[in-house]
Each structure stands twice: as C-alpha cells, then as structure tokens.
Motif scaffolding. Structure first.
Motif, PDB file in Angstrom:
ATOM      1  N   ILE A   1       0.852  -1.188   0.000  1.00  0.00           N
ATOM      2  CA  ILE A   1       0.000   0.000   0.000  1.00  0.00           C
ATOM      3  C   ILE A   1       0.890   1.241   0.000  1.00  0.00           C
ATOM      4  N   GLY A   2       2.001   1.142   0.710  1.00  0.00           N
ATOM      5  CA  GLY A   2       2.916   2.270   0.796  1.00  0.00           C
ATOM      6  C   GLY A   2       4.250   1.838   1.360  1.00  0.00           C
ATOM      7  N   ALA A   3       5.254   2.687   1.148  1.00  0.00           N
ATOM      8  CA  ALA A   3       6.599   2.417   1.649  1.00  0.00           C
ATOM      9  C   ALA A   3       7.261   3.744   1.984  1.00  0.00           C
ATOM     10  N   ALA A   4       8.139   3.704   2.957  1.00  0.00           N
ATOM     11  CA  ALA A   4       8.889   4.906   3.328  1.00  0.00           C
ATOM     12  C   ALA A   4      10.284   4.503   3.759  1.00  0.00           C
ATOM     13  N   LEU A   5      11.211   5.411   3.537  1.00  0.00           N
ATOM     14  CA  LEU A   5      12.551   5.273   4.090  1.00  0.00           C
ATOM     15  C   LEU A   5      12.662   6.392   5.109  1.00  0.00           C
TER      16      LEU A   5
ATOM     17  N   ILE B   1       3.848  -5.045  12.928  1.00  0.00           N
ATOM     18  CA  ILE B   1       2.615  -4.597  13.566  1.00  0.00           C
ATOM     19  C   ILE B   1       1.484  -5.188  12.747  1.00  0.00           C
ATOM     20  N   SER B   2       0.649  -5.993  13.384  1.00  0.00           N
ATOM     21  CA  SER B   2      -0.460  -6.659  12.699  1.00  0.00           C
ATOM     22  C   SER B   2      -1.765  -5.951  13.030  1.00  0.00           C
TER      23      SER B   2
ATOM     24  N   TYR C   1      -0.573  -5.238   7.467  1.00  0.00           N
ATOM     25  CA  TYR C   1       0.691  -5.480   8.166  1.00  0.00           C
ATOM     26  C   TYR C   1       1.523  -4.212   7.996  1.00  0.00           C
ATOM     27  N   HIS C   2       2.232  -3.839   9.039  1.00  0.00           N
ATOM     28  CA  HIS C   2       3.212  -2.762   8.957  1.00  0.00           C
ATOM     29  C   HIS C   2       4.546  -3.384   9.343  1.00  0.00           C
ATOM     30  N   LEU C   3       5.462  -3.399   8.404  1.00  0.00           N
ATOM     31  CA  LEU C   3       6.767  -4.030   8.591  1.00  0.00           C
ATOM     32  C   LEU C   3       7.822  -2.933   8.686  1.00  0.00           C
TER      33      LEU C   3
ATOM     34  N   TYR D   1      10.059   1.172   5.945  1.00  0.00           N
ATOM     35  CA  TYR D   1       8.717   0.983   6.496  1.00  0.00           C
ATOM     36  C   TYR D   1       7.805   0.536   5.360  1.00  0.00           C
ATOM     37  N   LEU D   2       7.164  -0.607   5.524  1.00  0.00           N
ATOM     38  CA  LEU D   2       6.250  -1.133   4.518  1.00  0.00           C
ATOM     39  C   LEU D   2       4.852  -1.265   5.094  1.00  0.00           C
ATOM     40  N   MET D   3       3.877  -0.761   4.365  1.00  0.00           N
ATOM     41  CA  MET D   3       2.475  -0.910   4.722  1.00  0.00           C
ATOM     42  C   MET D   3       1.873  -1.876   3.704  1.00  0.00           C
TER      43      MET D   3
END
Length: 120
Positions: free
Chosen positions: A18-22, A73-74, A79-81, A94-96
């Motif tokens: 859904i999204g990603a961040a550094l 984080i579930s 999921y948030h990895l 950070y992966l959503m």
C-alpha cells in the motif's frame, strides 16, 4: 545498486504493498515515500518512537548484542513491517501491506533484498 526513489518503487512492487517509506529514526524524518504520502510521513515519525523503544528495551534486557531484523505490527486489515537498515545505521524501511493480498515471508525477503541494493 539503487537510490531512495528506486528502492521505494521496488518496495511498491511487493505483493499487497500500500505504501513504503525510508525514514531516519534519529530525526524522525521520512527521507522518501511511495504511496499515501501524508499517512506515510506520520507513520515514519511514529515509527521512530517504536524503534527507539525496542532498541532501548533490548539494551535494558541485556540483549543489546542481538540484531533487530524487523518489527511487525499486525492490524486486522494490514501489516506494517519496520526494518532497521544495518548497512545504513539510523535508517529504516517501512512497509504498509494489505493483509489479504500480501505474503509476509516474501515481503520480509524482498525488504532484505531492497536493503542490500540501497546506496545512499
């Protein structure tokens, strides 16, 4: 080797992304995002607190010699990895992910590969 923008585009090819961040967990700033920018910027800032707390807890528990690979984080639908980058101390990926469309094991594998290819 890949830069920030290329790495985030690669992260968005992960099934269910859904999204990603550094992010930089020393400053709380997002260095780059892909996906819903406002949501990811807020999440990156909040993630810095999570990472700092976990690293502090590991140190207090006498497990500071253990390497933190990732935090999961579930949520009911996501999921948030969070993956601290060992090659770039102070930074994290950070992966959503959409929980119904993602494969968590594959996402973790691809996050490791993205980290290995990232050059700053």
């Amino acid at each position: 080797m890949a830069g920030i923008e290329t790495s985030l585009k690669e992260a968005m090819t992960i099934e269910g992304a859904i999204g990603a961040a550094l992010g930089d967990y020393t400053s709380g700033m997002a260095l780059g995002t892909a996906g819903p920018t406002e949501t990811l910027s807020v999440a990156a800032a909040a993630t810095t607190d999570i990472l700092r707390a976990e690293l502090r807890a590991l140190g207090m528990a006498g497990q500071g010699d253990q390497k933190l690979e990732d935090i999961l984080i579930s949520l009911t639908g996501q999921y948030h990895l969070i993956r601290p980058l060992t090659r770039h101390p102070g930074l994290f990926l950070y992966l959503m992910l959409d929980r119904s469309r993602s494969n968590l094991a594959m996402a973790r594998h691809q996050a490791r590969r993205i980290e290995a290819d990232l050059e700053l």
